[in-house]
Design a protein around this motif. Structure first.
Motif, PDB file in Angstrom:
ATOM      1  N   PHE A 202       0.924  -0.890   0.493  1.00  0.00           N
ATOM      2  CA  PHE A 202      -0.209   0.126  -0.042  1.00  0.00           C
ATOM      3  C   PHE A 202       0.657   1.238   0.006  1.00  0.00           C
ATOM      4  CE2 PHE A 202      -1.363  -3.500   2.479  1.00  0.00           C
ATOM      5  CZ  PHE A 202      -3.348  -4.171   1.677  1.00  0.00           C
ATOM      6  N   ILE A 203       0.040   2.127  -0.175  1.00  0.00           N
ATOM      7  CA  ILE A 203       1.270   3.351  -0.525  1.00  0.00           C
ATOM      8  C   ILE A 203       0.161   4.887  -0.360  1.00  0.00           C
ATOM      9  CG2 ILE A 203       2.057   5.390  -1.954  1.00  0.00           C
ATOM     10  CD1 ILE A 203       2.987   3.420  -3.493  1.00  0.00           C
ATOM     11  N   LEU A 204       0.490   5.023   0.943  1.00  0.00           N
ATOM     12  CA  LEU A 204      -0.439   6.187   1.801  1.00  0.00           C
ATOM     13  C   LEU A 204       0.398   7.286   1.497  1.00  0.00           C
ATOM     14  CD1 LEU A 204      -1.280   4.632   5.075  1.00  0.00           C
ATOM     15  CD2 LEU A 204      -2.417   4.195   2.329  1.00  0.00           C
ATOM     16  N   VAL A 251       4.846  -3.832   8.005  1.00  0.00           N
ATOM     17  CA  VAL A 251       6.152  -3.058   7.382  1.00  0.00           C
ATOM     18  C   VAL A 251       5.662  -1.734   6.273  1.00  0.00           C
ATOM     19  CG1 VAL A 251       8.642  -3.262   6.898  1.00  0.00           C
ATOM     20  CG2 VAL A 251       7.354  -5.383   8.110  1.00  0.00           C
ATOM     21  N   TYR A 252       6.610  -0.575   7.055  1.00  0.00           N
ATOM     22  CA  TYR A 252       6.656   0.723   6.763  1.00  0.00           C
ATOM     23  C   TYR A 252       7.594   1.525   6.321  1.00  0.00           C
ATOM     24  CZ  TYR A 252       6.816   2.714  11.359  1.00  0.00           C
ATOM     25  OH  TYR A 252       7.202   3.109  12.332  1.00  0.00           O
ATOM     26  N   SER A 253       7.674   2.645   5.614  1.00  0.00           N
ATOM     27  CA  SER A 253       8.822   3.547   5.725  1.00  0.00           C
ATOM     28  C   SER A 253       8.298   4.636   4.552  1.00  0.00           C
ATOM     29  CB  SER A 253      10.007   2.618   4.775  1.00  0.00           C
ATOM     30  OG  SER A 253      11.259   3.635   4.239  1.00  0.00           O
ATOM     31  N   HIS A 254       9.081   6.158   4.755  1.00  0.00           N
ATOM     32  CA  HIS A 254       8.353   6.885   4.402  1.00  0.00           C
ATOM     33  C   HIS A 254       8.860   7.708   3.711  1.00  0.00           C
ATOM     34  CE1 HIS A 254       5.550   7.225   7.925  1.00  0.00           C
ATOM     35  NE2 HIS A 254       6.614   7.572   9.262  1.00  0.00           N
ATOM     36  N   SER A 255       8.667   8.388   2.679  1.00  0.00           N
ATOM     37  CA  SER A 255       9.627   8.938   1.947  1.00  0.00           C
ATOM     38  C   SER A 255      10.088  10.595   2.195  1.00  0.00           C
ATOM     39  CB  SER A 255       8.713   9.642   0.137  1.00  0.00           C
ATOM     40  OG  SER A 255       8.613  10.364  -0.266  1.00  0.00           O
ATOM     41  N   LYS A 256      11.218  10.859   2.076  1.00  0.00           N
ATOM     42  CA  LYS A 256      12.034  11.352   2.109  1.00  0.00           C
ATOM     43  C   LYS A 256      11.416  12.612   1.136  1.00  0.00           C
ATOM     44  CE  LYS A 256      15.820   8.950   3.443  1.00  0.00           C
ATOM     45  NZ  LYS A 256      17.503   8.813   3.809  1.00  0.00           N
ATOM     46  N   ILE A 257      11.075  12.379   0.248  1.00  0.00           N
ATOM     47  CA  ILE A 257      10.746  13.924  -0.483  1.00  0.00           C
ATOM     48  C   ILE A 257       9.072  14.557  -0.400  1.00  0.00           C
ATOM     49  CG2 ILE A 257       9.627  14.762  -2.562  1.00  0.00           C
ATOM     50  CD1 ILE A 257      12.470  13.503  -2.374  1.00  0.00           C
ATOM     51  N   TRP A 260       5.426  10.664   2.047  1.00  0.00           N
ATOM     52  CA  TRP A 260       4.468   9.241   2.369  1.00  0.00           C
ATOM     53  C   TRP A 260       5.135   8.092   2.150  1.00  0.00           C
ATOM     54  CZ3 TRP A 260       2.138   9.852  -3.869  1.00  0.00           C
ATOM     55  CH2 TRP A 260       0.792  11.197  -3.314  1.00  0.00           C
ATOM     56  N   SER A 261       4.711   7.300   2.540  1.00  0.00           N
ATOM     57  CA  SER A 261       4.236   5.888   3.194  1.00  0.00           C
ATOM     58  C   SER A 261       4.524   4.898   2.047  1.00  0.00           C
ATOM     59  CB  SER A 261       3.785   6.358   4.276  1.00  0.00           C
ATOM     60  OG  SER A 261       3.944   6.229   5.472  1.00  0.00           O
ATOM     61  N   ILE A 262       5.230   3.391   2.618  1.00  0.00           N
ATOM     62  CA  ILE A 262       4.792   2.709   1.710  1.00  0.00           C
ATOM     63  C   ILE A 262       4.830   1.324   3.014  1.00  0.00           C
ATOM     64  CG2 ILE A 262       6.877   1.593   1.494  1.00  0.00           C
ATOM     65  CD1 ILE A 262       6.252   0.429  -0.962  1.00  0.00           C
ATOM     66  N   VAL A 263       3.615   0.918   3.164  1.00  0.00           N
ATOM     67  CA  VAL A 263       3.265  -0.434   3.667  1.00  0.00           C
ATOM     68  C   VAL A 263       3.176  -1.476   3.109  1.00  0.00           C
ATOM     69  CG1 VAL A 263       1.663  -0.886   5.859  1.00  0.00           C
ATOM     70  CG2 VAL A 263       1.699   1.613   5.133  1.00  0.00           C
ATOM     71  N   LEU A 264       3.928  -2.668   4.041  1.00  0.00           N
ATOM     72  CA  LEU A 264       3.754  -4.235   3.004  1.00  0.00           C
ATOM     73  C   LEU A 264       3.214  -4.278   4.405  1.00  0.00           C
ATOM     74  CD1 LEU A 264       7.977  -4.666   2.257  1.00  0.00           C
ATOM     75  CD2 LEU A 264       5.897  -3.692   0.928  1.00  0.00           C
ATOM     76  N   GLY A 265       2.247  -5.219   4.469  1.00  0.00           N
ATOM     77  CA  GLY A 265       1.674  -6.643   4.600  1.00  0.00           C
ATOM     78  C   GLY A 265       1.589  -7.578   4.564  1.00  0.00           C
ATOM     79  N   ILE A 266       2.056  -8.487   5.813  1.00  0.00           N
ATOM     80  CA  ILE A 266       2.396  -9.809   5.960  1.00  0.00           C
ATOM     81  C   ILE A 266       1.546 -10.871   6.083  1.00  0.00           C
ATOM     82  CG2 ILE A 266       4.221 -11.483   5.913  1.00  0.00           C
ATOM     83  CD1 ILE A 266       5.480  -7.050   5.360  1.00  0.00           C
ATOM     84  N   PRO A 267       1.243 -11.692   5.857  1.00  0.00           N
ATOM     85  CA  PRO A 267       0.280 -12.774   7.427  1.00  0.00           C
ATOM     86  C   PRO A 267       1.376 -13.589   7.815  1.00  0.00           C
ATOM     87  CG  PRO A 267      -0.975 -12.861   5.075  1.00  0.00           C
ATOM     88  CD  PRO A 267       0.377 -11.950   5.045  1.00  0.00           C
ATOM     89  N   ILE A 268       1.417 -13.329   8.924  1.00  0.00           N
ATOM     90  CA  ILE A 268       2.285 -14.312   9.997  1.00  0.00           C
ATOM     91  C   ILE A 268       1.797 -15.350   9.871  1.00  0.00           C
ATOM     92  CG2 ILE A 268       2.545 -15.262  12.300  1.00  0.00           C
ATOM     93  CD1 ILE A 268       3.733 -12.250  11.253  1.00  0.00           C
ATOM     94  N   SER A 269       0.607 -16.445   8.971  1.00  0.00           N
ATOM     95  CA  SER A 269       0.739 -17.322   8.967  1.00  0.00           C
ATOM     96  C   SER A 269       1.574 -18.047   6.979  1.00  0.00           C
ATOM     97  CB  SER A 269      -0.473 -17.729   8.073  1.00  0.00           C
ATOM     98  OG  SER A 269      -1.294 -16.950   7.902  1.00  0.00           O
ATOM     99  N   GLU A 270       2.530 -16.869   6.730  1.00  0.00           N
ATOM    100  CA  GLU A 270       2.820 -17.473   5.423  1.00  0.00           C
ATOM    101  C   GLU A 270       4.209 -17.132   6.063  1.00  0.00           C
ATOM    102  OE1 GLU A 270       2.166 -17.839   2.315  1.00  0.00           O
ATOM    103  OE2 GLU A 270       0.130 -17.815   2.458  1.00  0.00           O
ATOM    104  N   VAL A 271       4.664 -16.457   6.963  1.00  0.00           N
ATOM    105  CA  VAL A 271       5.854 -16.134   7.964  1.00  0.00           C
ATOM    106  C   VAL A 271       6.520 -17.730   8.509  1.00  0.00           C
ATOM    107  CG1 VAL A 271       7.461 -15.364   9.410  1.00  0.00           C
ATOM    108  CG2 VAL A 271       6.009 -14.322   8.143  1.00  0.00           C
TER     109      VAL A 271
END
Length: 578
Positions: A202-204, A251-257, A260-271
């Motif tokens: 997701f990008i917010l 898991v998220y990380s912010h843009s320096k520009i 905006w934010s990018i968010v990675l969603g991972i089901p724990i069942s997959e991990v």
């Protein structure tokens, strides 16, 4: 068996924890790298906006000045169109570039027709540029209600907006540039990711509205707790959300520009799929290897215990014989376990060895004590002969007072040497004995001798082996003053140095040659020496080491033809501890 189960359980626990932590770290690294690539794309968009806002034709058109002729107006419009087409022709990610004048109305656009009456400055999504200097504002999803095209009006877009500043008047804002982005470039960046398991992405925007998703989700699925952490964090991070089967790692990380934010969603069942696989592997290993391990342990233990049982049987037989003999003087607890029987006999062996060690140690101490007492009782026969000759000479000359003094000193000397029972004496007693000895020597040398003692009072009660100082002074007269034509000088000094007592015996005799000194020092180090050559030094050195240890004893220093110094090093202790 229990150990194997414990090791398996600990391995599973450690591996599970390690795998989850590594997943957190890996996805966080991926989020940072993806955001860095998107920021690079945002920089490209910013450069497009800067190129457009500084273009001379666009600058001229948005100022709103009436052209001198219609031809000039058409030429300007054509030049702006050419420029915008050049900017977008190789940029499929840009849907349109709109030039807005100071009045908020569209001056021109690259690809689509904009309604001329639409006031961008009054649109709810249009940013307030009055406080913007050189900054470019990215706007989240909004409707395109400014086009004639009804299909375009019904779709949302993402825009980047930059003010246009008059290049001649840097503080005067004359319009704005709008770049509509269709997210195709960002989508291509995300599609290049090869991650297993594949996360939802997701990008917010900076208002946390959903800009892009690689799934069909219309909303970003997260709690207020995550949005609060996202709002307060300036870098990157992760959070666990949900419970049970719905638990996921965000898991998220912010843009320096544009923040905006990018968010990675991972089901724990997959991990945890790999963890489940590892668990079943451990179970399989346990089922297969436990019987094998049990067989190996049984085989090895049998190889070890069989000889022990055989030895135990033999020792039990011997024990029965000993129990009926007169050699056994102690009762030992009985047991028929193999190790207990071996332990009983081992204890008996240790008891016997200790008895032999004690006996050997006692005999060795007695031998050393008799040896030391024999060493300390030696008297130089030459000194005794010379003393008797001096008494005879003084008596023949009628010097009765001096005869009495020499005889008295000689009596004290004999009584101290062979009559005293105590092995350890004080330094004060040693110095008193030394003064009696020097009284005799001064008489023998016809007053051609100076004798001086400077002793720290704290050393007076310090204990030393009897006859530790006088033999060294006697050694000086025997060796250092032999055939010397100057006045003899002997100086005794003592001081405390840390936890040691140091006594120096210095004379101005003939000294010792370098090679001879080296040989003498080697003799002291080995605690050996012949009877006719510096036996007094070796004697004293051996007794000091035997009594106090290897760190103590004698040391020598000398300069040939000038002087010799012998240093005694003793432990300095309080008199009550001696």
């Amino acid at each position: 068996m229990i150990l194997l189960v414990a090791v398996s359980f600990l391995s599973y626990t450690f591996f599970s924890k390690y795998l989850i932590e590594q997943s957190h770290t890996a996805y966080l690294t991926i989020a940072k790298e993806v955001m860095a690539n998107i920021d690079f794309y945002f920089n490209e968009v910013e450069q497009t906006l800067r190129d457009a806002s500084t273009n001379p034709a666009i600058q001229s058109g948005v100022k709103g000045k009436a052209p001198s002729t219609m031809q000039d107006y058409l030429d300007n419009i054509r030049e702006v169109q050419y420029f915008l087409n050049d900017l977008t022709i190789f940029r499929p990610d840009i849907d349109d570039i709109i030039i807005v004048g100071a009045d908020g109305k569209a001056y021109d656009s690259a690809n689509k027709s904009v309604r001329p009456t639409y006031d961008f400055s009054q649109a709810a999504w249009f940013p307030d540029l009055s406080h913007v200097t050189d900054q470019i504002v990215f706007v989240g999803p909004h409707m395109q209600d400014y086009y004639y095209d009804h299909q375009a009006m019904s779709t949302q877009t993402v825009s980047a907006v930059s003010p246009i500043w008059d290049l001649r008047k840097s503080k005067y804002q004359i319009g704005a540039v709008i770049v509509n982005i269709n997210m195709s470039k960002i989508s291509s960046i995300l599609e290049r990711l090869e991650i297993t398991p594949a996360p939802r992405i997701f990008i917010l925007d900076n208002q946390y509205d959903l800009v892009y998703a690689n799934t069909n989700d219309s909303e970003f699925p997260s709690s207020n707790q995550f949005l609060q952490q996202l709002n307060t964090s300036y870098a990157s991070g992760y959070l666990m959300e949900g419970t049970g089967a719905n638990q996921q790692l965000l898991v998220y990380s912010h843009s320096k520009i544009n923040n905006w934010s990018i968010v990675l969603g991972i089901p724990i069942s997959e991990v945890t799929k790999k963890i489940s696989q590892f668990r079943w592997i451990l179970v399989l290993i346990f089922i297969i290897f436990v019987p094998i391990v049990w067989f190996i342990v049984y085989f090895i233990s049998s190889r070890i215990t069989f000889p022990i049982k055989k030895l135990m049987s033999q020792m039990v037989g011997i024990e029965k014989l000993i129990e009926h003999s007169k050699l056994v003087g102690r009762n030992m607890p009985r047991s028929y376990y193999e190790i207990d029987v071996l332990s009983q006999h081992f204890n008996k062996m240790v008891y016997k060895i200790n008895s032999l060690i004690d006996e050997t140690y006692r005999l060795e101490l007695e031998q050393k004590d008799s040896e030391l007492r024999a060493l300390q009782a030696r008297i130089n026969p030459h000194f005794l002969y010379n003393s008797l000759q001096a008494i005879k000479s003084l008596a023949m000359l009628g010097r009765n007072t001096e005869v009495s003094r020499v005889v008295t000193s000689l009596g004290h000397l004999f009584r101290y040497t062979i009559g005293k029972e105590d092995y350890m004496v004080s330094v004060q007693e040693e110095l008193t004995h030394l003064r009696h000895y020097m009284d005799i020597q001064i008489q023998l040398l016809s007053q051609n001798c100076e004798f001086d003692i400077e002793m720290d009072e704290r050393l007076h009660n310090c204990k030393v082996p009897r006859l530790s100082i006088q033999p060294i002074v006697e050694n000086s007269f025997f060796h250092a003053f032999h055939q010397m034509d100057r006045k003899y000088r002997v100086r005794i000094t003592g001081h405390v140095q840390g936890d040691q007592a140091v006594i120096d015996i210095w004379d101005n005799g003939s000294g010792i040659e370098a090679d001879r000194l080296a040989h003498l020092l080697a003799s002291l180090e080995a605690a050996t020496g012949d009877q006719g050559n510096h036996i007094a030094l070796v004697n004293v050195h051996r007794r000091l080491k035997h009594k106090f240890g290897k760190a103590y004893g004698l040391s020598l220093d000398s300069r040939a033809g000038e002087w010799t110094n012998v240093r005694l090093t003793l432990p300095f202790r309080d008199n009550h501890d001696q």
